[in-house]
Motif scaffolding. Sequence first.
Motif, PDB file in Angstrom:
ATOM      1  N   SER A 181      53.000 -36.330  11.776  1.00  0.00           N
ATOM      2  CA  SER A 181      51.554 -36.581  11.781  1.00  0.00           C
ATOM      3  C   SER A 181      50.774 -35.649  12.705  1.00  0.00           C
ATOM      4  O   SER A 181      49.546 -35.709  12.757  1.00  0.00           O
ATOM      5  CB  SER A 181      51.277 -38.034  12.194  1.00  0.00           C
ATOM      6  N   ALA A 182      51.480 -34.808  13.455  1.00  0.00           N
ATOM      7  CA  ALA A 182      50.809 -33.845  14.344  1.00  0.00           C
ATOM      8  C   ALA A 182      51.431 -32.481  14.136  1.00  0.00           C
ATOM      9  O   ALA A 182      52.653 -32.348  14.023  1.00  0.00           O
ATOM     10  CB  ALA A 182      50.949 -34.275  15.798  1.00  0.00           C
ATOM     11  N   LYS A 183      50.574 -31.452  14.064  1.00  0.00           N
ATOM     12  CA  LYS A 183      51.104 -30.109  13.843  1.00  0.00           C
ATOM     13  C   LYS A 183      50.508 -29.129  14.836  1.00  0.00           C
ATOM     14  O   LYS A 183      49.459 -29.370  15.452  1.00  0.00           O
ATOM     15  CB  LYS A 183      50.819 -29.646  12.415  1.00  0.00           C
ATOM     16  N   SER A 184      51.172 -28.005  14.981  1.00  0.00           N
ATOM     17  CA  SER A 184      50.753 -26.973  15.923  1.00  0.00           C
ATOM     18  C   SER A 184      49.549 -26.212  15.368  1.00  0.00           C
ATOM     19  O   SER A 184      49.447 -25.973  14.156  1.00  0.00           O
ATOM     20  CB  SER A 184      51.914 -26.013  16.172  1.00  0.00           C
ATOM     21  N   ILE A 185      48.635 -25.848  16.272  1.00  0.00           N
ATOM     22  CA  ILE A 185      47.507 -25.002  15.894  1.00  0.00           C
ATOM     23  C   ILE A 185      47.415 -23.861  16.901  1.00  0.00           C
ATOM     24  O   ILE A 185      47.956 -23.936  17.999  1.00  0.00           O
ATOM     25  CB  ILE A 185      46.161 -25.773  15.869  1.00  0.00           C
ATOM     26  N   GLN A 230      50.460 -29.406  23.966  1.00  0.00           N
ATOM     27  CA  GLN A 230      51.486 -28.378  23.794  1.00  0.00           C
ATOM     28  C   GLN A 230      51.520 -27.833  22.373  1.00  0.00           C
ATOM     29  O   GLN A 230      52.036 -26.728  22.138  1.00  0.00           O
ATOM     30  CB  GLN A 230      52.846 -28.960  24.185  1.00  0.00           C
ATOM     31  N   LEU A 231      50.964 -28.585  21.422  1.00  0.00           N
ATOM     32  CA  LEU A 231      50.819 -28.085  20.049  1.00  0.00           C
ATOM     33  C   LEU A 231      49.572 -27.217  19.880  1.00  0.00           C
ATOM     34  O   LEU A 231      49.312 -26.708  18.788  1.00  0.00           O
ATOM     35  CB  LEU A 231      50.767 -29.250  19.068  1.00  0.00           C
ATOM     36  N   GLY A 232      48.805 -27.075  20.953  1.00  0.00           N
ATOM     37  CA  GLY A 232      47.641 -26.201  20.924  1.00  0.00           C
ATOM     38  C   GLY A 232      46.299 -26.905  20.850  1.00  0.00           C
ATOM     39  O   GLY A 232      45.253 -26.265  20.865  1.00  0.00           O
ATOM     40  N   HIS A 233      46.285 -28.229  20.786  1.00  0.00           N
ATOM     41  CA  HIS A 233      45.035 -28.979  20.659  1.00  0.00           C
ATOM     42  C   HIS A 233      44.303 -29.066  22.004  1.00  0.00           C
ATOM     43  O   HIS A 233      44.922 -29.314  23.041  1.00  0.00           O
ATOM     44  CB  HIS A 233      45.306 -30.383  20.119  1.00  0.00           C
TER      45      HIS A 233
END
Length: 389
Positions: free
Chosen positions: A378-382, A218-221
């Motif tokens: 530790s996780a970000k949107s891309i 959902q963050l784009g990964h």
Amino acid sequence: MEINFLKTILDNREGCLIVAENLPKYQQLKEFIIRYIVENNLNAHDPLFTENELAAKFNMSRHTVRKALDELENEGWIYRKQGVGTFCADRSVIKKIDDKNIAVITTYVSDYIFPRIIKGIDQVLTKEGYTILLYNTNNKIEKEIDILENIMTKNIKGVIIEPTKSALPHINIDYFEQLKRRGIPYIFINSYYEELKPSYIIQDDEGGGFVVTEHLIQLGHRNILGIFKSDDNQGLNRYKGYIRALRQYGIKIREDNIVWYTTEEMRTKPQEMVKKIFEGTGDKPSAIVCYNDQIAMWVIEALRNLGLTVPNDVSIVGFDDSDYAVLSDIKLTTIVHPKEEMGRQAAKALFKLMEMGNKAFENPITICVKPELKIRTSAKSIEAKEVKV
């Protein structure tokens, strides 16, 4: 049981005291006799070894043998008739020296999430006047067997156990059958041996694996590496959740994006494989699902050694919400493990099993804790194309 049969047993038990060779000789002999009584399910009044037989077989003085037998008699394991022999006592009237002891067996004791699980267990047991006999296996099957053999020699009311290498076929199932025959209930925590169909309290590891992977999606990964432990059920189930999330979102599953490691490889293989993957050619993963927080922190260190940062270059998620998740400058997104609460629930469930008597083995208590995601940094949107379920 005939004395001649007992002599045959003695003749074939070479080296049987080696298991406790760090103890005084009389104590070694005591443990041998107790173990013999337990393993052979001796009944009250069954004959046991004579002083002469024991002294000759183990090259001990009569004084040493007599000291061992005296203590066993005082503790209610045996009784002696002068000129007749030594006999197994009536176990139902054994002195209640260990009447309120509970054995707690974990894979580890002093690190990661285990101290807080034990704390939760202790909060319940101490309140009810019970004492913990604490053991750890270091996740070694042979050590677990030694511990199970040891607790068979003690008067305990119940067992709380975290299984060792639960994904592997086990050679120690018979010990749990012995506990059942003796009416001693047990409950597994974190995982369990499926062959036993036992009582247990676990997390929904597959659900947790799904949730952390879905979060990254959902963050784009889309290119997501998974690192999993292969010799326990937690690792297999978290892998299943990871795979289910990729399938549900229509993302291609890549075999080279899955890293397996065993207990013995824990401190080396995950970091080595991350180094190999990110130093290689081709499309690099933008995110990593780690088996637990400990692995996640070691992976973050490996990425830093490659000049990569989290989460700017690579997003990381873990499992267990351990101290590792917040002690580093990288605050870890992870699945919450309700450590103390699971310990408390395990102890309370064991009490219920103790009240049920033999029905405890016919009606096991099973508790599965649903996953809860703790989102940190530790996780970000891309940027990525929208993926429809």
